[in-house]
Motif scaffolding. Structure first.
Motif, mmCIF file in Angstrom:
data_model
loop_
_atom_site.group_PDB
_atom_site.id
_atom_site.type_symbol
_atom_site.label_atom_id
_atom_site.label_comp_id
_atom_site.label_asym_id
_atom_site.label_seq_id
_atom_site.Cartn_x
_atom_site.Cartn_y
_atom_site.Cartn_z
ATOM 1 N N ILE A 6 -14.071 12.282 15.691
ATOM 2 C CA ILE A 6 -13.018 12.458 14.700
ATOM 3 C C ILE A 6 -11.923 13.331 15.306
ATOM 4 N N ALA A 7 -10.697 12.905 15.110
ATOM 5 C CA ALA A 7 -9.563 13.673 15.624
ATOM 6 C C ALA A 7 -8.432 13.534 14.617
ATOM 7 N N HIS A 8 -7.554 14.522 14.552
ATOM 8 C CA HIS A 8 -6.413 14.336 13.652
ATOM 9 C C HIS A 8 -5.163 14.979 14.222
ATOM 10 N N CYS A 16 -2.743 11.983 10.408
ATOM 11 C CA CYS A 16 -3.491 10.802 10.856
ATOM 12 C C CYS A 16 -4.879 11.250 11.285
ATOM 13 N N ILE A 17 -5.884 10.716 10.628
ATOM 14 C CA ILE A 17 -7.266 11.051 10.962
ATOM 15 C C ILE A 17 -7.872 9.832 11.644
ATOM 16 N N LYS A 18 -8.210 10.000 12.906
ATOM 17 C CA LYS A 18 -8.762 8.877 13.667
ATOM 18 C C LYS A 18 -10.275 9.003 13.720
ATOM 19 N N LEU A 19 -10.948 7.984 13.197
ATOM 20 C CA LEU A 19 -12.403 7.969 13.223
ATOM 21 C C LEU A 19 -12.866 6.891 14.188
ATOM 22 N N ALA A 20 -13.827 7.220 15.025
ATOM 23 C CA ALA A 20 -14.355 6.232 15.962
ATOM 24 C C ALA A 20 -15.870 6.304 15.961
ATOM 25 N N GLY A 21 -16.508 5.153 16.167
ATOM 26 C CA GLY A 21 -17.962 5.102 16.201
ATOM 27 C C GLY A 21 -18.537 4.705 14.858
ATOM 28 N N ARG A 22 -19.454 5.507 14.357
ATOM 29 C CA ARG A 22 -20.166 5.165 13.125
ATOM 30 C C ARG A 22 -19.991 6.254 12.070
ATOM 31 N N LEU A 23 -19.491 5.845 10.918
ATOM 32 C CA LEU A 23 -19.382 6.787 9.796
ATOM 33 C C LEU A 23 -20.547 6.477 8.856
ATOM 34 N N ALA A 28 -21.190 11.535 8.116
ATOM 35 C CA ALA A 28 -20.350 11.726 6.932
ATOM 36 C C ALA A 28 -20.051 13.201 6.626
ATOM 37 N N PRO A 29 -21.040 14.115 6.750
ATOM 38 C CA PRO A 29 -20.738 15.521 6.451
ATOM 39 C C PRO A 29 -19.623 16.089 7.321
ATOM 40 N N LEU A 30 -19.591 15.696 8.593
ATOM 41 C CA LEU A 30 -18.531 16.174 9.484
ATOM 42 C C LEU A 30 -17.173 15.649 9.025
ATOM 43 N N ALA A 31 -17.127 14.372 8.684
ATOM 44 C CA ALA A 31 -15.872 13.781 8.212
ATOM 45 C C ALA A 31 -15.425 14.471 6.928
ATOM 46 N N THR A 34 -14.048 17.962 7.590
ATOM 47 C CA THR A 34 -12.715 17.873 8.206
ATOM 48 C C THR A 34 -11.653 17.584 7.153
ATOM 49 N N VAL A 35 -11.932 16.572 6.322
ATOM 50 C CA VAL A 35 -10.962 16.168 5.311
ATOM 51 C C VAL A 35 -10.759 17.277 4.277
ATOM 52 N N LYS A 36 -11.860 17.900 3.849
ATOM 53 C CA LYS A 36 -11.745 18.981 2.865
ATOM 54 C C LYS A 36 -10.925 20.135 3.430
ATOM 55 N N GLY A 37 -11.142 20.416 4.715
ATOM 56 C CA GLY A 37 -10.376 21.483 5.363
ATOM 57 C C GLY A 37 -8.884 21.184 5.340
#
Length: 118
Positions: A6-8, A16-23, A28-31, A34-37
């Protein structure tokens, strides 16, 4: 193996939040963190670049839904862009594509914010 990157970065007031691989349940907790932050910093215009996302589970969909719900209060906006066919199908089947704008490219996604005005 639920690996996700995850990168933004911010472009013209849109994060822009770029997600790669498997969500999935594992990532999911990491994503979500990040979003909540970002939301706690007052960011209300979030674009998800999913071009590198191979897989999303119900846990991943929940993160997206929480983001949309969380931003409704601050009149924010979430746009999903550049989905792979597999991920796109999951959004269509779960009826998410009726709630969230989905665009073919990140550039198109960014335009969604500018049409909305401020």
């Amino acid at each position: 193996e639920g690996q996700m990157e995850i990168a933004h970065e911010e472009k013209n007031g849109v994060v822009c939040i770029k997600l790669a691989g498997r969500l999935d349940a594992e990532s999911a907790p990491l994503a979500e963190t990040t979003v909540k932050g970002l939301m706690q910093q007052g960011k209300s215009r979030l674009l998800f670049d999913l071009s590198g996302l191979d897989y999303i589970s119900s846990a991943g969909l929940r993160v997206i839904l929480l983001t949309v719900k969380g931003l409704q209060a601050s009149k924010g906006k979430v746009v999903l862009s550049a989905l792979t066919p597999y991920v796109r199908e999951i959004f269509d089947v779960s009826n998410f594509s009726s709630i969230i704008p989905i665009t073919d490219s990140v550039d198109e996604g960014l335009k969604q914010f500018h049409h909305a005005g401020r």
